[in-house]
Enzyme design. Structure first.
Site, short mmCIF file in Angstrom:
data_model
loop_
_atom_site.label_atom_id
_atom_site.label_comp_id
_atom_site.label_asym_id
_atom_site.label_seq_id
_atom_site.Cartn_x
_atom_site.Cartn_y
_atom_site.Cartn_z
N GLY A 266 12.04 34.61 7.61
CA GLY A 266 10.77 35.08 8.13
C GLY A 266 10.22 34.02 9.07
CB CYS A 337 -20.78 30.31 5.38
SG CYS A 337 -21.68 30.52 6.91
CD GLU A 338 -14.55 28.66 1.25
OE1 GLU A 338 -15.05 29.58 0.60
OE2 GLU A 338 -14.09 27.63 0.75
C1 LIG Z 1 9.33 35.58 1.98
C2 LIG Z 1 10.74 35.95 1.83
C3 LIG Z 1 11.67 35.61 2.81
C4 LIG Z 1 11.32 34.81 4.03
O1 LIG Z 1 10.94 33.52 3.71
P1 LIG Z 1 10.66 32.47 4.89
O2 LIG Z 1 10.33 31.22 4.15
O3 LIG Z 1 9.53 32.99 5.68
O4 LIG Z 1 11.91 32.36 5.68
C5 LIG Z 1 12.96 36.07 2.65
N1 LIG Z 1 13.33 36.77 1.55
C6 LIG Z 1 12.46 37.08 0.58
C7 LIG Z 1 12.92 37.88 -0.58
C8 LIG Z 1 11.15 36.67 0.68
O5 LIG Z 1 10.30 37.00 -0.29
#
Ligand SMILES: *Cc1c(COP(=O)(O)O)cnc(C)c1O
Length: 418
Positions: A266, A337-338
């Site tokens: 991700g 406001c935190e």
């Molecule tokens: C969040 C997640 C990812 C991606 O993780 P990154 O650290 O953003 O690369 C991949 N596989 C699963 C199952 C996840 O929950």
């Protein structure tokens, strides 16, 4: 800005004029570059590369990655639906979730071809009851974690994700009871760039594959660390991937099983392809023993990671005029406001302040928050203090600016209230 070369000062002011601030900005060139690196991940017997869409689920980003050949990892039934609405075929989506969708939705998604990794014994049993005799993936916790922080560590005994590796017998029993065919083992141990850690994860995961003879695919999750700050290193996928590939080859020599690889980053795919453009809307000082503060029109409502983990994002001031200016140390704070709404916390400690050097800043200047493509638009403190959700803009290959999400209106914020 170092990470989004396209977002120079001239363009940043043009974006503010056209779309206002705060505003997320993505760079198609950078998105394509990271997709290409992921699709070139070293592999011995085939690769399916997925984008973990929870990092940045905008439909335009999903469509671009789909066109480039990435499949999708979805973290909930809703994410799977969102990907399908963006045009991703269900057969390109794999679900690994902490919370199984309700039966009706699960039936619909699996019926359309989505694959599933059962992430707990309960999920495995539920899947077996709904789809006796079907193919299923099994997510294990291989007993090793490597998170960037305690909160992003998703393996080892302190993590609830996946089925604990010592419960493989219970998995085998549940598979047998429902006639399920385990086709995939899935592990995802969290952020890391160390080839040694990846190699251990592969070896522990292949031991689980060994235990289940029907498995032909190993999904190693994501967690490839990305350097957002100039001193942080970005994982070289070739460097971590080559020894992993050799491990798959050794496994094939030993067992005759040529295991297909899946990866699902991700962060790696999007982190440095996005930025948040904000305006300096106020300045404050707490005297000679205190701090100088830059107050932005953004904060935890767009970039929550610093408040949550003490995450570090690179920032740059684009002055609104051409007068010469000195430098100065500032604490950058958000508009909520935190007291926790801080963009310059100590690394790993969201409670503590870490002043940073910027050019002397004035109200009306722009400030670019880099490294904001992953887990920013996806994970905001949405509508806190009733600030509307910010728009998202894509810098297309030819330099044109495309609005890929409008700014939320007050009416939209209130539409479900009575
Ligand atoms: C969040 C997640 C990812 C991606 O993780 P990154 O650290 O953003 O690369 C991949 N596989 C699963 C199952 C996840 O929950």
């Amino acid at each position: 800005m170092e990470h989004i070369p396209a977002l120079n000062r001239e363009l940043a002011f043009r974006i503010r004029e056209q779309f206002g601030t705060p505003c997320y900005v993505y760079d198609e060139v950078a998105l394509r570059r990271s997709a290409a690196a992921i699709l070139a991940f070293p592999n011995a017997y085939g690769l399916t590369a997925r984008f973990a869409m929870k990092a940045c689920p905008n439909a335009s980003v999903l469509r671009l990655f789909h066109e480039l050949g990435l499949h999708i990892d979805a973290s909930s039934g809703f994410e799977a639906l969102r990907a399908i609405r963006a045009g991703v075929p269900a057969a390109h989506i794999s679900l690994s979730t902490q919370q199984f969708p309700e039966d009706g939705l699960l039936r619909e998604l699996v019926g359309q071809g989505m694959s599933v990794n059962a992430c707990s014994l309960h999920q495995l049993t539920r899947y077996g009851r709904l789809f006796p005799g079907a193919d299923v993936g099994v997510r294990f916790n291989p007993g090793l974690g490597s998170g960037g922080t305690q909160r992003t560590n998703v393996g080892g005994p302190a993590s609830s994700f996946g089925i604990w590796h010592e419960q493989a017998d219970a998995v085998a029993a549940a598979l047998a009871e429902h006639g399920l065919n385990a086709f995939r083992v899935h592990t995802h141990i969290g952020s890391g760039s160390d080839p040694e850690v990846w190699l251990r994860a592969v070896s522990l995961s292949l031991n689980l594959v060994r235990r289940f003879p029907s498995v032909h695919t190993l999904n190693l999750g994501g967690g490839y660390k990305v350097g957002r700050m100039p001193h942080e290193k970005t994982t070289d996928l070739q460097v971590v991937g080559q020894p992993m590939k050799r491990e798959f080859e050794r496994f094939a020599e030993e067992t005759g099983r040529r295991i297909h690889l899946e990866v699902e980053p991700g962060t790696y795919a999007v982190a440095n392809a996005g930025a948040v453009l904000a305006s300096v809307q106020d300045v404050a000082s707490t005297g000679s023993e205190g701090y100088a503060f830059l107050k932005l029109d953004t904060g935890m409502t767009e970039v929550l990671r610093p408040s949550l983990y003490g995450a570090q994002h690179p920032m740059e001031v684009y002055p609104a005029d051409d007068e010469p200016r000195g430098e100065r140390e500032y604490i950058v704070v958000g508009h909520c406001c935190e007291s926790g709404d801080i963009l310059t916390p100590q690394p790993g400690d969201p409670e503590a302040l870490a002043p940073r050097q910027f050019i002397e800043s004035r109200i009306g200047d722009l400030l670019v928050i880099g490294g904001s493509g992953a887990y920013c638009a996806a994970m905001p403190a949405k509508n806190y203090n009733s600030f509307p959700e910010a728009p998202e803009v894509m810098i297309r290959l030819d330099g044109t600016l495309q609005l890929i999400r409008r700014r939320q209106t007050l009416d939209q914020m209130l539409e479900n209230e009575y």
